[in-house]
Design a protein around this motif. Sequence first.
Motif, PDB file in Angstrom:
ATOM      1  N   ILE A  33     -42.381  19.669 -27.798  1.00  0.00           N
ATOM      2  CA  ILE A  33     -42.625  20.090 -26.419  1.00  0.00           C
ATOM      3  C   ILE A  33     -43.838  19.314 -25.920  1.00  0.00           C
ATOM      4  O   ILE A  33     -44.928  19.419 -26.495  1.00  0.00           O
ATOM      5  N   VAL A  34     -43.646  18.506 -24.886  1.00  0.00           N
ATOM      6  CA  VAL A  34     -44.726  17.639 -24.407  1.00  0.00           C
ATOM      7  C   VAL A  34     -45.253  18.120 -23.059  1.00  0.00           C
ATOM      8  O   VAL A  34     -44.578  18.860 -22.330  1.00  0.00           O
ATOM      9  N   ASP A  35     -46.447  17.700 -22.760  1.00  0.00           N
ATOM     10  CA  ASP A  35     -47.078  18.008 -21.486  1.00  0.00           C
ATOM     11  C   ASP A  35     -46.489  17.088 -20.419  1.00  0.00           C
ATOM     12  O   ASP A  35     -46.597  15.862 -20.528  1.00  0.00           O
ATOM     13  N   PRO A  36     -45.825  17.638 -19.377  1.00  0.00           N
ATOM     14  CA  PRO A  36     -45.224  16.775 -18.348  1.00  0.00           C
ATOM     15  C   PRO A  36     -46.224  15.827 -17.702  1.00  0.00           C
ATOM     16  O   PRO A  36     -45.861  14.722 -17.293  1.00  0.00           O
ATOM     17  N   LYS A  37     -47.488  16.262 -17.638  1.00  0.00           N
ATOM     18  CA  LYS A  37     -48.500  15.415 -17.011  1.00  0.00           C
ATOM     19  C   LYS A  37     -49.047  14.368 -17.982  1.00  0.00           C
ATOM     20  O   LYS A  37     -49.636  13.378 -17.562  1.00  0.00           O
TER      21      LYS A  37
ATOM     22  N   PRO B 122     -47.210  12.840 -21.228  1.00  0.00           N
ATOM     23  CA  PRO B 122     -46.083  12.825 -22.179  1.00  0.00           C
ATOM     24  C   PRO B 122     -46.465  12.522 -23.623  1.00  0.00           C
ATOM     25  O   PRO B 122     -45.712  12.864 -24.527  1.00  0.00           O
ATOM     26  N   LYS B 123     -47.597  11.895 -23.831  1.00  0.00           N
ATOM     27  CA  LYS B 123     -48.000  11.576 -25.199  1.00  0.00           C
ATOM     28  C   LYS B 123     -48.644  12.767 -25.916  1.00  0.00           C
ATOM     29  O   LYS B 123     -48.868  12.717 -27.121  1.00  0.00           O
ATOM     30  N   ASP B 124     -48.951  13.804 -25.141  1.00  0.00           N
ATOM     31  CA  ASP B 124     -49.598  14.977 -25.730  1.00  0.00           C
ATOM     32  C   ASP B 124     -48.554  16.025 -26.096  1.00  0.00           C
ATOM     33  O   ASP B 124     -47.762  16.456 -25.248  1.00  0.00           O
ATOM     34  N   THR B 125     -48.531  16.426 -27.365  1.00  0.00           N
ATOM     35  CA  THR B 125     -47.587  17.423 -27.855  1.00  0.00           C
ATOM     36  C   THR B 125     -48.207  18.809 -27.758  1.00  0.00           C
ATOM     37  O   THR B 125     -49.286  19.057 -28.303  1.00  0.00           O
TER      38      THR B 125
END
Length: 370
Positions: A335-339, A341-344
């Motif tokens: 599940i990634v941060d939409p703002k 994307p590299k952050d899980t």
Amino acid sequence: MAGCKKPYNPGAIKSGGSYLVVEGFISTNDTIVVKLSRTVSVGSHGSADTVLGAAVAVEDDQNGSVSLTEAANGIYKLGGLQFNAAGKYRLRIKTADKKEYVSDFVLPVSTPPIDSVGYTINGDKIDFYVNTHNAPAASRYYRWDYGETWMIHTKFVSLFKAYVSGTDRRIGYRSLRDEINICWSSDSSSSITLGSSDKLTQNVIASQPITSVPRKSEKFTERYSILVNQYALSKEAYTYYQKLKTNTEQLGSIFDAQPSQLTGNVHCVTDPGEPVLGYIADGSVTHKRIFVNGSDLPSTLLDLPYYGCTADTLLYTNSYFARFYYLDEIPVNAIVDPKAPKDTLGYTASSGICVDCTLRGTNKQPAFWK
């Protein structure tokens, strides 16, 4: 009638005799597999005891001998040899307790090819059958067994794997070798299937039933394969298997036949009075494999073990699971941060039965699969 019932405990049932059971077939063109075990009492809750550490060999009538190799669980094997179809062969067994057993010399029986293996949809079952024929003067007695393999596809595809790091668990990408969403499971026949053309004008076996599988079985969700093995038998071997089938599969009701004494062709040399169970037949074996695609069958609602599977959300902090991570669940997707994307932010996960097919099979594809 309820008042007339009385316990029946004959001496044979109470006796603690442990007799050798020999199961096998001396194949002249395929791997020879012999299983050794010992009987247990009727009242016992355990299965037959396997016989380990025995010396098993195939002997011919010209004083030749070749040894079988012990595999596992009382199984002894010999492969890669071609035997003379004109010779006579027998089995010699020496157990770890210094007892020796031999079977009678028997002539190999040539087995004809299997003409075809097919299936029919019969209500809520799929019935598999075999067709074969032989020369008029050849053996008219047959036995079949089979092995079946089917593909398992889980509800979820896990792209990530949990790795143990001290008292915590880390998440990493799953390698191709660790894929657990596609597996293969196998089983083999457990009943005795016999057929005879002895009372027919032609030596033909048509639509001989082999097995029935529920149409809603998981075996047909993707792809299913059945390998049928065919053995031609002498009349003596056929008679033995008939009695064995009656004694093991056709007892239990007042209309079934009474059990009969099994007289095989294996004998104890060191103690001629000791009973031995088993009949060693000899001859060639023929095979036929077919595949059945689930898409070839009528669509139906299957009763799969992973119906109702859902994906939970697992929190994730500083490369570690939160403390309330469900230890019995397997990560599926990130599940990634939409703002960013590299952050899980976390992972979706589900229970093992929904994700891990190795719980019910192996993720190594069989060599014959296509």
